[in-house]
Design an enzyme around this catalytic site. Structure first.
Site, PDB file in Angstrom:
ATOM      1  N   GLY A   1       0.818  -1.194   0.000  1.00 12.03           N
ATOM      2  CA  GLY A   1       0.000   0.000   0.000  1.00 12.03           C
ATOM      3  C   GLY A   1       0.856   1.248   0.000  1.00 12.03           C
ATOM      4  O   GLY A   1       2.020   1.225   0.377  1.00 12.03           O
ATOM      5  N   SER A   2       0.279   2.374  -0.422  1.00  7.07           N
ATOM      6  CA  SER A   2       0.966   3.656  -0.319  1.00  7.07           C
ATOM      7  C   SER A   2       0.767   4.211   1.092  1.00  7.07           C
ATOM      8  O   SER A   2      -0.011   3.685   1.879  1.00  7.07           O
ATOM      9  CB  SER A   2       0.426   4.627  -1.365  1.00  7.07           C
TER      10      SER A   2
ATOM     11  N   HIS B   1       3.519   4.762   3.075  1.00  7.67           N
ATOM     12  CA  HIS B   1       4.691   4.372   3.858  1.00  7.67           C
ATOM     13  C   HIS B   1       5.954   5.042   3.351  1.00  7.67           C
ATOM     14  O   HIS B   1       7.056   4.624   3.684  1.00  7.67           O
ATOM     15  CB  HIS B   1       4.882   2.863   3.805  1.00  7.67           C
TER      16      HIS B   1
ATOM     17  N   LYS C   1       5.706  -8.195   2.455  1.00  8.42           N
ATOM     18  CA  LYS C   1       5.486  -7.993   3.889  1.00  8.42           C
ATOM     19  C   LYS C   1       4.281  -8.821   4.308  1.00  8.42           C
ATOM     20  O   LYS C   1       3.221  -8.723   3.695  1.00  8.42           O
ATOM     21  CB  LYS C   1       5.247  -6.500   4.182  1.00  8.42           C
TER      22      LYS C   1
ATOM     23  N   ASP D   1      -1.313  -8.595   0.932  1.00  9.06           N
ATOM     24  CA  ASP D   1      -0.108  -8.586   0.114  1.00  9.06           C
ATOM     25  C   ASP D   1       0.232  -9.979  -0.388  1.00  9.06           C
ATOM     26  O   ASP D   1       0.529 -10.180  -1.566  1.00  9.06           O
ATOM     27  CB  ASP D   1       1.075  -8.026   0.924  1.00  9.06           C
TER      28      ASP D   1
ATOM     29  N   HIS E   1      -0.124   0.463   9.217  1.00 18.43           N
ATOM     30  CA  HIS E   1      -1.318   0.760   8.429  1.00 18.43           C
ATOM     31  C   HIS E   1      -2.339   1.549   9.212  1.00 18.43           C
ATOM     32  O   HIS E   1      -3.515   1.509   8.927  1.00 18.43           O
ATOM     33  CB  HIS E   1      -1.954  -0.535   7.923  1.00 18.43           C
TER      34      HIS E   1
END
Ligand SMILES: Nc1ncnc2c1ncn2[C@@H]1O[C@H](COP(=O)(O)OP(=O)(O)O)[C@@H](O)[C@H]1O
Ligand SMILES: Nc1ncnc2c1ncn2[C@@H]1O[C@H](COP(=O)(O)OP(=O)(O)O)[C@@H](O)[C@H]1O
Ligand SMILES: [Mg+2]
Ligand SMILES: [Mg+2]
Ligand SMILES: [Mg+2]
Ligand SMILES: [Mg+2]
Lengths: 209, 332, 332, 209
Positions: free
Chosen positions: C54-55, C57, C105, C110, C219
């Site tokens: 995901g974005s 991070h 991860k 994922d 998250h």
């Protein structure tokens, strides 16, 4: 310890106490038009100054003032460090022969001059100068023209400084961080003028005691 | 205030120890001071470059210690200029005999303390030169202000002066290129939120959910103007427009840019700003030679950003692109 | 929510364009995807290393594209795993014929999307291997959880695998060293504040002024335990203790550490934490070989940090210390 | 366009509408025990699916479901993308010969099986499986044992899914992000089970219309 020296040491201690008490108030003033550190700067610096002068072996007025100034110079930083500290150091020789009406006036004048040399601020720039100028003028006039006792003159000077502090509120800043705010600085009280007033109030308190 | 802090009075001291613990091969702390120097300072035969100022702008200043940038950095209390005696030690530790350039960010507090220090070390025979960075275009330079502030453009001054000194140039030459950057750089910043200083423990200024501050400095001071909240593109327009008006560049001019985060803004947002910035520069006929995005000069946890544009010629490109190896910036 | 954002729906897209505009010589975007690859991908004769997730991070993942680290990185929506078809393109673009290592991860989202993609490209003849990073010691690995999460230790996996691939090692060898890092690394994080996702526009969880979350992931999910606010030293103790208990290292063991900021925490505080961390490691008879401090794997604007400890031997020291040149990490 | 195909296209559109309406509610549920994106994931994915199926030339049920699934797979990501999307794709062949009571049951069973293959969750793990299992069991039993009409059976299945959603509240999660919370996940409703219920409610709505 000379009586005079003792009084100056007591004054520095009183100032340190007072500025610790006013710490968050000064920081709040500096939040509004500065960077929220004036209370910490003053409290930290004067606490160190009080410690330093308490340790002097021979606390004559000049030595006490000079030590306080040097401590502020090395503890405070910021704009107020060199202004308060440097000016105390440079004005201290005026007290070489002790505390008289005459030497007090000379000290006050030199102190103001040094603040203006370093900071290049004039009355109306919304800085500590706005509290100092009326105070020094009033003090000098009371002593030299009205022949008042130094303590009575100091009392007048404190009232004058208060006027100066109040005066900083409705004006626009041209020096210090507050100047970055332009017109938005109007309506706020200058922190440095305020701390100057508090310091003078404590001097008066010790002098009348 | 909830922060990763023990006692606000110790935060600068503990931060400096934590920096040394992170970069033990690169930096060391002068005993009993808040001064950090590069491990091998003073560097033989090289002009020293020093900087400093209040803490709370990390990685500025000590993050830029090392080859190709700074030799020493003094840390004041949070947002408070370092004291003159610490600055004196700083300059002394950076002097190998070739003289020292002091990079000062314009503000009375910094200028007065640095100048006092400079006068003192000069009395002991050290050659000292200074430049005063005043890249903040938000503040008008007039009788009614204490002049334009020094903000993120300072990083480029460190970089160019550091590279010049690394080449073995003399103090005059190093000062000249530092001044050249200053003459060609402009910055403007904005805040979405106030920062929280350890001393005060709450926001320095209140900023409602629907307002932002334009023209902030890096000290948590309120900005020049408060406006309604805008989109990222509108904010980028506003900041860039002001910087470009100030710089007044010719068509085809090459520039280097920095989108600088104020500390609390995630990188995602900085890249959104960079995208628009580069579009605007293109629309103005400017050519981006290099673009940096990240946290270079911060205001603690403030959310917001600043945009820096620096016009570059061959000389500046060579200096800004020269190798540097510091904790916070590595140029290969 | 006040953010440097135009439309939440466009934020990932605009961020990626802003990254390319910042590093045009280092990264490029595959057309019509959210995949970034290093400019020269696929690199001839080299095993490809890819990562993604995901974005939110940032600088993870695309910040680590380049020599000595990743060849490609897929960006999902904020905190949402990339889709399988984007991951398929990612792996394809990183494959020079030597095969591709997927660094995943651990999280069902994922893993499921990467595995789907891996199966698809394998059908087309690409050699694919995978490692699943699960360094978060806060979550017990049991029947009652989906296993330990992959968090900041992932950066070290990228680093070691990237260095090994740069040496010209084959896919098996690259996978082996990646797994070796995973077997030797532990991380635990904490939050002072919740993050704000663009989608929701307000805090993901409420955290009162006097409480903190221990054992958060990356998250914005609430942590494993909520406790009263503690000092920086106490927090550092708590996190480090948990990591060390999990790793169970011998006296004199060399370690590498990361004090990682969650995005909204100023560097000043991270250095305060690093100071204590290094003291604790010293007290435990451990030797710090290298210490990183900064924002490596963030949760948007969350305030807080994580502590990563990785036991290193000669092989890992060589790989983790090998040169890397990426936007977010340069090792000389 | 076949009547059946038309109905399935309409169902996908109805689901897209519903999930857009429930977007912030689903995200709130995911905030409490996940990462605050389930509403966005579902709304984005199903909107794209509705667009994609609207463009099909020959929208037979199998093609519609497959297209919707593929679109979810490439638009959603996260855990829910492969679970919803992949399972629809793999279950779609059960509808090859159209929508009958029998094929619907087969479809439902395969869909559940694929979700469990991919995600490895069992009933009681506090996931969408908790809504699906009672729904599929009830549907199958209603059709095969009670000889109900598919629409009536679906109505029963929706009520069963609601029970499943309610059931997720008091239990501890063992799969998905909520599992990281351990005991703290107790007391919260699972977002994926909730979106599963909403989807089924829309199917029922279109089927009864
Ligand atoms: N140039 C100047 N001349 C006189 N006083 C000044 C000047 N600049 C700032 N000051 C005084 O210093 C005060 C601020 O002190 P302080 O907050 O301690 O330092 P800083 O501005 O560096 O944060 C102001 O309120 C003002 O009274
Ligand atoms: N292993 C699994 N098996 C079945 N369902 C799962 C699994 N993991 C997660 N889910 C479902 O997915 C939902 C979360 O979806 P979403 O928020 O879109 O993805 P993510 O968890 O990647 O953010 C959960 O509420 C749960 O119902
Ligand atoms: Mg101040
Ligand atoms: Mg200050
Ligand atoms: Mg997610
Ligand atoms: Mg989610």
């Amino acid at each position: 310890m000379s009586d005079e020296g003792e009084a100056v040491v007591a004054a520095v201690a009183a100032v340190a106490d007072r500025l610790e008490t006013e710490r968050s108030h000064l920081t709040d003033l500096d939040s509004a038009i500065g960077d929220a550190d004036h209370g910490g700067n003053m409290a930290r610096g004067w606490a160190a100054a009080a410690e330093a002068v308490a340790e002097l072996d021979d606390p004559e007025p000049m030595a006490v003032v000079k030590t306080a100034g040097k401590t502020l110079l090395s503890e405070v930083g910021g704009a107020s460090g060199p202004l308060y500290g440097g000016s105390l150091v440079f004005a201290s020789p005026e007290l070489e022969d002790g505390l008289t009406a005459e030497s007090s006036v000379a000290f006050a004048e030199t102190y103001l001059e040094k603040v203006q040399d370093r900071g290049d601020a004039r009355v109306g720039d919304k800085t500590m100068v706005d509290a100092l100028v009326p105070a020094v003028h009033t003090f000098k006039k009371s002593v030299e023209v009205d022949d008042m006792e130094p303590v009575a003159a100091l009392s007048k000077a404190v009232a004058a400084a208060q006027r100066g502090v109040d005066f900083t509120v409705p004006i626009r800043a041209s020096k210090g961080r507050a100047s970055y705010l332009g017109w938005r600085s109007v309506g706020h009280q200058d922190p440095g003028a305020t701390s100057t007033l508090y310091i003078m109030e404590e001097l008066l308190d010790v002098a009348t005691a | 205030m909830k922060k990763l802090i023990n006692d606000p009075d110790d935060v600068v001291d503990e931060m400096l120890d934590g920096m040394v613990a992170a970069y033990p091969d690169q930096v060391r702390r002068l005993p009993d001071t808040k001064v950090l120097v590069r491990d091998d300072a003073p560097v033989d035969g090289k002009v020293g470059i020093v900087s400093g100022g209040g803490s709370g702008h990390e990685p500025t200043h000590a993050g830029y210690l090392g080859e190709g940038m700074l030799d020493g950095a003094a840390a004041g209390e949070v947002f408070t200029s370092p004291t003159a005696d610490e600055l004196e030690e700083l300059v002394g530790a950076a002097d190998s005999g070739e003289g020292v350039l002091m990079v000062i960010k314009n503000y009375e507090g910094d200028v007065m303390n640095f100048e006092t220090a400079g006068e003192m070390v000069e009395m002991e025979g050290t050659d000292v030169a200074q430049v005063v960075v005043d890249d903040d275009v938000a503040v008008e330079d007039s009788l009614y202000t204490s002049g334009r502030r020094g903000v993120c453009g300072t990083i480029l001054v460190h970089k160019a002066a550091g590279a010049k000194a690394a080449e073995g140039a003399d103090l005059d030459e190093v000062q000249r290129v530092a001044q050249k950057v200053i003459d060609n750089v402009g910055t403007m910043g904005m805040a979405l939120t106030s920062c929280i200083t350890p001393e005060k423990g709450e926001a320095t200024f209140d900023l409602p959910e629907d307002e932002i501050e334009l023209g902030i400095g890096i000290h948590g001071e309120p900005g020049v103007e408060r406006t309604d909240v805008m989109s990222a593109d509108e904010i980028t327009e506003e900041l860039t427009q002001n910087v470009l008006e100030d710089l007044d560049l010719d068509d085809g001019q090459e520039v280097m840019t920095i989108v600088n985060g104020m500390g609390g803004t995630p990188q995602m947002e900085l890249f959104v700003v960079n995208r628009k910035l580069q579009q605007i520069l293109g629309d103005h006929g400017l050519e981006t030679w290099d673009a940096w995005v990240g946290d270079y000069m911060t205001s603690l946890d403030m959310e917001g950003c600043s945009i820096t544009v620096c016009a570059v010629d061959e000389e500046l490109k060579e200096l800004l692109g020269a190798p540097a190896e510091t904790p916070a910036l590595t140029v290969k």
